[in-house]
Structure formats: structure tokens, C-alpha cells
Design an enzyme around this catalytic site. Structure first.
Site, PDB file in Angstrom:
ATOM      1  N   SER A 120      60.329   9.685  22.866  1.00  0.00           N
ATOM      2  CA  SER A 120      58.953  10.135  22.770  1.00  0.00           C
ATOM      3  C   SER A 120      58.049   8.960  23.083  1.00  0.00           C
ATOM      4  CB  SER A 120      58.658  10.640  21.360  1.00  0.00           C
ATOM      5  OG  SER A 120      57.272  10.800  21.191  1.00  0.00           O
TER       6      SER A 120
ATOM      7  N   HIS B  79      60.200   2.376  21.126  1.00  0.00           N
ATOM      8  CA  HIS B  79      61.030   1.375  20.469  1.00  0.00           C
ATOM      9  C   HIS B  79      62.405   1.361  21.142  1.00  0.00           C
ATOM     10  CE1 HIS B  79      58.056   1.044  17.336  1.00  0.00           C
ATOM     11  NE2 HIS B  79      58.124   2.336  17.140  1.00  0.00           N
TER      12      HIS B  79
ATOM     13  N   HIS C 188      63.123  20.690  34.745  1.00  0.00           N
ATOM     14  CA  HIS C 188      63.466  22.095  34.983  1.00  0.00           C
ATOM     15  C   HIS C 188      63.180  22.534  36.419  1.00  0.00           C
ATOM     16  CE1 HIS C 188      59.189  22.403  34.061  1.00  0.00           C
ATOM     17  NE2 HIS C 188      59.205  23.601  34.607  1.00  0.00           N
TER      18      HIS C 188
END
Length: 95
Positions: free
Chosen positions: A18, A23, A59
Site C-alpha cells: 500500500s 516500508h 486486470h
């Protein structure tokens, strides 16, 4: 970003990436849903290094082809060759 469904038969990953939680460390496996052009997936591959794994899922099959072609011309070409970077066409939805 919460991912509730990803259709990637045979692909294992340790975390869903995300942009809200940048991180990334070496040796981490990342998943980039809605990879689009593959730019961020390629960046992730360079960040996690050869012992990590960066997986992009898109997709739209044409975008998958486009991203692979572009990655092959970039600094991330080697991770694509050695399998630590991959981009897949797959179905998904986010809630």
C-alpha cells in the site's frame, strides 16, 4: 487499502503493498494491485532486491503486455529475467 480477492493461481506473497505504508526492505515480497504500466512494480523490485519479490497484478491484459515491454527496457530488466519481478493479468476487486 484492503484487498479482498485476488486471482493469482500459484503466486505466493507475504504482504499487499500500500502506498500508505512505504516500508519496503530487502527480501520482502510485495504485491502491487492494479499495477497499470508496471512503473511502481518495477520500483518495488529494485527496492526489495534480488532476494525479495515484486508482483504486479493488472486486470487489463494490454497493460500487462505494455508494462512487461517497458520493464524489459529499464533498470528493472534483470529482476524480470530472474523472476523476482513479475506482472500478471488477473481478476481482483477492492472494497
Amino acid at each position: 487499502m484492503m484487498c479482498y480477492y485476488i486471482d493469482l493461481t500459484g503466486v505466493e506473497f507475504q504482504c499487499i503493498f500500500s502506498l500508505n505504508s512505504l516500508h519496503l526492505m530487502h527480501n520482502v515480497h510485495t504485491l502491487d494491485p492494479f499495477a497499470g504500466t508496471g512503473y511502481l512494480t518495477a520500483c518495488f523490485a529494485l527496492m526489495v532486491g534480488p532476494q525479495g519479490r515484486a508482483i504486479g497484478v493488472e486486470h487489463i491484459p494490454e497493460l500487462v503486455s505494455f508494462s512487461i515491454e517497458n520493464i524489459q527496457k529499464s533498470a528493472a530488466a534483470q529482476p524480470l529475467k530472474d523472476g523476482s519481478l513479475s506482472v500478471h493479468a488477473g481478476g481482483m476487486f477492492l472494497c
